[in-house]
Design a protein around this motif. Sequence first.
Motif, PDB file in Angstrom:
ATOM      1  N   LEU A  14       9.321 -88.383 -29.439  1.00 60.76           N
ATOM      2  CA  LEU A  14      10.455 -87.790 -30.369  1.00 60.76           C
ATOM      3  C   LEU A  14      11.126 -89.037 -31.352  1.00 60.76           C
ATOM      4  O   LEU A  14      11.376 -88.754 -32.472  1.00 60.76           O
ATOM      5  N   PRO A  15      11.491 -90.237 -30.562  1.00 65.17           N
ATOM      6  CA  PRO A  15      12.060 -91.133 -31.405  1.00 65.17           C
ATOM      7  C   PRO A  15      11.001 -91.853 -32.491  1.00 65.17           C
ATOM      8  O   PRO A  15       9.963 -91.866 -32.417  1.00 65.17           O
ATOM      9  N   ASN A  16      11.708 -92.381 -33.627  1.00 64.07           N
ATOM     10  CA  ASN A  16      10.849 -92.928 -34.688  1.00 64.07           C
ATOM     11  C   ASN A  16      11.879 -94.135 -35.344  1.00 64.07           C
ATOM     12  O   ASN A  16      12.746 -94.046 -35.108  1.00 64.07           O
ATOM     13  N   SER A  45      15.997 -99.008 -31.935  1.00 60.32           N
ATOM     14  CA  SER A  45      15.610 -99.858 -30.854  1.00 60.32           C
ATOM     15  C   SER A  45      14.552 -99.398 -30.232  1.00 60.32           C
ATOM     16  O   SER A  45      13.897 -98.375 -30.376  1.00 60.32           O
ATOM     17  N   VAL A  46      13.946-100.339 -29.239  1.00 60.09           N
ATOM     18  CA  VAL A  46      12.676-100.082 -28.427  1.00 60.09           C
ATOM     19  C   VAL A  46      12.914 -98.882 -27.668  1.00 60.09           C
ATOM     20  O   VAL A  46      13.900 -98.937 -26.679  1.00 60.09           O
ATOM     21  N   GLN A  47      11.906 -98.171 -27.374  1.00 58.03           N
ATOM     22  CA  GLN A  47      11.953 -96.643 -26.498  1.00 58.03           C
ATOM     23  C   GLN A  47      11.018 -96.862 -25.461  1.00 58.03           C
ATOM     24  O   GLN A  47       9.798 -97.120 -25.689  1.00 58.03           O
ATOM     25  N   ASP A  48      11.454 -96.631 -24.293  1.00 58.15           N
ATOM     26  CA  ASP A  48      10.498 -96.762 -23.186  1.00 58.15           C
ATOM     27  C   ASP A  48       9.497 -95.428 -23.067  1.00 58.15           C
ATOM     28  O   ASP A  48      10.163 -94.436 -23.386  1.00 58.15           O
ATOM     29  N   TRP A  49       8.355 -95.553 -22.728  1.00 61.76           N
ATOM     30  CA  TRP A  49       7.600 -94.499 -22.436  1.00 61.76           C
ATOM     31  C   TRP A  49       7.757 -93.722 -21.511  1.00 61.76           C
ATOM     32  O   TRP A  49       7.772 -92.284 -21.575  1.00 61.76           O
ATOM     33  N   TYR A  50       8.383 -94.062 -20.558  1.00 57.74           N
ATOM     34  CA  TYR A  50       8.586 -93.417 -19.409  1.00 57.74           C
ATOM     35  C   TYR A  50      10.301 -92.751 -19.324  1.00 57.74           C
ATOM     36  O   TYR A  50      10.463 -92.384 -18.252  1.00 57.74           O
ATOM     37  N   PHE A  71       1.714 -88.836 -31.172  1.00 57.00           N
ATOM     38  CA  PHE A  71       2.883 -89.356 -31.883  1.00 57.00           C
ATOM     39  C   PHE A  71       2.685 -88.958 -33.334  1.00 57.00           C
ATOM     40  O   PHE A  71       1.481 -88.951 -33.949  1.00 57.00           O
ATOM     41  N   PRO A  72       3.664 -88.413 -33.809  1.00 51.81           N
ATOM     42  CA  PRO A  72       3.756 -87.450 -35.202  1.00 51.81           C
ATOM     43  C   PRO A  72       2.894 -88.354 -36.254  1.00 51.81           C
ATOM     44  O   PRO A  72       3.282 -89.415 -36.412  1.00 51.81           O
ATOM     45  N   GLN A  73       2.321 -87.719 -37.141  1.00 53.37           N
ATOM     46  CA  GLN A  73       1.640 -88.430 -38.311  1.00 53.37           C
ATOM     47  C   GLN A  73       2.785 -88.922 -39.362  1.00 53.37           C
ATOM     48  O   GLN A  73       3.990 -88.280 -39.479  1.00 53.37           O
ATOM     49  N   ASP A  74       2.598 -89.828 -40.102  1.00 55.51           N
ATOM     50  CA  ASP A  74       3.375 -90.177 -41.066  1.00 55.51           C
ATOM     51  C   ASP A  74       4.614 -91.002 -40.475  1.00 55.51           C
ATOM     52  O   ASP A  74       5.901 -90.882 -41.034  1.00 55.51           O
ATOM     53  N   SER A  75       4.708 -91.433 -39.388  1.00 54.34           N
ATOM     54  CA  SER A  75       5.848 -92.113 -38.815  1.00 54.34           C
ATOM     55  C   SER A  75       5.650 -93.329 -38.281  1.00 54.34           C
ATOM     56  O   SER A  75       4.433 -93.376 -37.857  1.00 54.34           O
ATOM     57  N   SER A  76       6.380 -93.973 -37.959  1.00 53.63           N
ATOM     58  CA  SER A  76       6.478 -95.429 -37.360  1.00 53.63           C
ATOM     59  C   SER A  76       7.160 -95.262 -35.938  1.00 53.63           C
ATOM     60  O   SER A  76       8.118 -94.528 -35.994  1.00 53.63           O
ATOM     61  N   PHE A  77       6.945 -96.275 -35.045  1.00 52.25           N
ATOM     62  CA  PHE A  77       7.704 -96.170 -33.593  1.00 52.25           C
ATOM     63  C   PHE A  77       7.883 -97.562 -33.036  1.00 52.25           C
ATOM     64  O   PHE A  77       7.413 -98.644 -33.504  1.00 52.25           O
ATOM     65  N   LEU A  78       8.712 -97.537 -32.028  1.00 53.00           N
ATOM     66  CA  LEU A  78       9.050 -98.926 -31.432  1.00 53.00           C
ATOM     67  C   LEU A  78       8.990 -98.351 -29.706  1.00 53.00           C
ATOM     68  O   LEU A  78       9.915 -97.499 -29.225  1.00 53.00           O
ATOM     69  N   VAL A  79       7.590 -98.340 -28.998  1.00 47.65           N
ATOM     70  CA  VAL A  79       7.296 -97.964 -27.855  1.00 47.65           C
ATOM     71  C   VAL A  79       7.043 -98.974 -26.905  1.00 47.65           C
ATOM     72  O   VAL A  79       6.183 -99.886 -27.298  1.00 47.65           O
ATOM     73  N   SER A  80       7.717 -98.949 -25.668  1.00 41.68           N
ATOM     74  CA  SER A  80       7.313-100.061 -24.713  1.00 41.68           C
ATOM     75  C   SER A  80       6.947 -99.403 -23.390  1.00 41.68           C
ATOM     76  O   SER A  80       7.321 -98.194 -22.933  1.00 41.68           O
ATOM     77  N   SER A  81       6.252-100.119 -22.501  1.00 34.61           N
ATOM     78  CA  SER A  81       6.013-100.015 -21.164  1.00 34.61           C
ATOM     79  C   SER A  81       5.738-101.085 -20.199  1.00 34.61           C
ATOM     80  O   SER A  81       4.763-101.972 -20.761  1.00 34.61           O
ATOM     81  N   SER A  82       6.477-101.156 -19.284  1.00 33.68           N
ATOM     82  CA  SER A  82       5.967-102.430 -18.474  1.00 33.68           C
ATOM     83  C   SER A  82       5.188-101.870 -17.078  1.00 33.68           C
ATOM     84  O   SER A  82       4.922-102.744 -16.161  1.00 33.68           O
ATOM     85  N   ILE A  83       4.746-100.437 -17.220  1.00 33.93           N
ATOM     86  CA  ILE A  83       3.833-100.109 -15.931  1.00 33.93           C
ATOM     87  C   ILE A  83       2.627 -99.316 -16.738  1.00 33.93           C
ATOM     88  O   ILE A  83       2.766 -99.119 -17.992  1.00 33.93           O
ATOM     89  N   ARG A 110       0.931-104.081 -32.730  1.00 30.27           N
ATOM     90  CA  ARG A 110       2.000-104.694 -31.932  1.00 30.27           C
ATOM     91  C   ARG A 110       3.452-104.627 -32.360  1.00 30.27           C
ATOM     92  O   ARG A 110       4.674-104.748 -31.565  1.00 30.27           O
ATOM     93  N   LEU A 111       3.595-104.216 -33.688  1.00 36.16           N
ATOM     94  CA  LEU A 111       4.930-104.074 -34.124  1.00 36.16           C
ATOM     95  C   LEU A 111       5.436-102.544 -33.641  1.00 36.16           C
ATOM     96  O   LEU A 111       6.664-102.353 -33.834  1.00 36.16           O
ATOM     97  N   GLN A 112       4.508-101.676 -33.069  1.00 37.19           N
ATOM     98  CA  GLN A 112       5.061-100.190 -32.739  1.00 37.19           C
ATOM     99  C   GLN A 112       4.766-100.242 -31.442  1.00 37.19           C
ATOM    100  O   GLN A 112       5.643 -99.336 -30.654  1.00 37.19           O
TER     101      GLN A 112
END
Length: 436
Positions: free
Chosen positions: A31-33, A113-118, A149-161, A190-192
């Motif tokens: 959902l976030p972008n 801001s960066v959003q967590d996968w989990y 991950f929806p087309q024509d969008s950019s993201f900030l996704v992170s996960s530590s696991i 790496r930017l996303q």
Amino acid sequence: MLKAKDKKNFYWLFICFLLVHQCSASIKKWLPNTNFNNPANWDKRRVPSDGEDVKLDKGNKPLAVSLRRSHSLKSLSLPINGEVIFYDGAEIQFCASETNSCNDSGDIHFLASVQDWYNPYNWQDIASLASSIILHTDNVPCVHDTAVFPQDSSFLVSSSIPVKVAAVELFGQRQSSKSFKDFYSGESGRLQFNLTESADITAVECIDSTGCPCGTWKLAENICSHVKCKDPGCAKPFKPEGSCCDICGTLLKLSLRQDFNMASYRDLLMNVSQKGYEGVTIATSKTEAGFVQVVLTDQENGMKAQIASEHLKDLLTSEKAFSVDSAEVLKQSATTAVSGKKSGKPKNNLVIPLAVGLTILFLFLVTVLFLIFRRTKRIRNHSFKFVEVEEFELDEMDADKEEAKLEKQYSSGPSSDKSALAMANPLYESAENEKE
């Protein structure tokens, strides 16, 4: 007419009905972008207007921003490691202040801001129209699900696991483990994506027609760290498997027939729940223990959910299309409202002031009665002494009066001589006679 989003969901459900054995898993959409045209990504809660100084360099962190239409800006500030991704012929024009081609509208800052996968709130099951999440761990892509991950969008996704799913769809295309890793490890990726652990795309679907456990329950601690639970408004709430919070409602355990199919069952259940149970949220899943659960809850004390569960039990077992032999109530909250919590009935705001007033009145009456009792006791003690004295004095006065009466009686007789009052002594008289 159906909107494009609704058409996509409709076609997907139709395909699932045709190819049931291939659709037992879910599709979870991110959902976030970090889209330029998303008003939620800006501090003024709107898209930048012409003539503004646009600041994308908050915190000077890596950032990718997608742009899908043209804008005329006064200036644009990017972080040291950042990029703007242009889609559909979009462009940015800059106006010079000396030409007065754009007004000085001030600064506007990018907030995404960066959003967590989990984080379970970052995903949506596209086959579900539920407005609230019950089974938080199941809302994150399961091991047999597809993450889109929806087309024509950019993201900030992170996960530590580690991440483990059946498929990932990015830029409108299915990714293999290699292609996805090549992207998120590259300069633009790496930017996303900031995935410090492995991302495993297994391409393994659930082959059990009754469904498969999600596989994220073992990550419940990490998933639930993103969830803020509300205090349940009922007595004896319960926590179903997959939920981070105690809820009010009913948990059903299903006994299945041989032809039970989780995909068709979910589709039928979604249609029933949307039409028949207003204010009730329903979720179903295959548990780690191997049985199918149905969870019903509402936003109050669980009364609506319990009423709906009774109707649903009859429906599941009577309609052959569900392929359910029986539905057992495994857990059920008490509908008695917890003190201070929301219940099905409105609160009476006069209860507390009335109770305080009655308490004060009771204490006042007790104090008054105690003072009256003490005063009455004192008066009674003094009165007894006074009566005793009076009675004693009256006795003495009565005796004196009686004596005076007797004296008067004797003194008023025919002889006034005192000897008349004397008693004759025979011995004395005999002695006197001998002398004579």
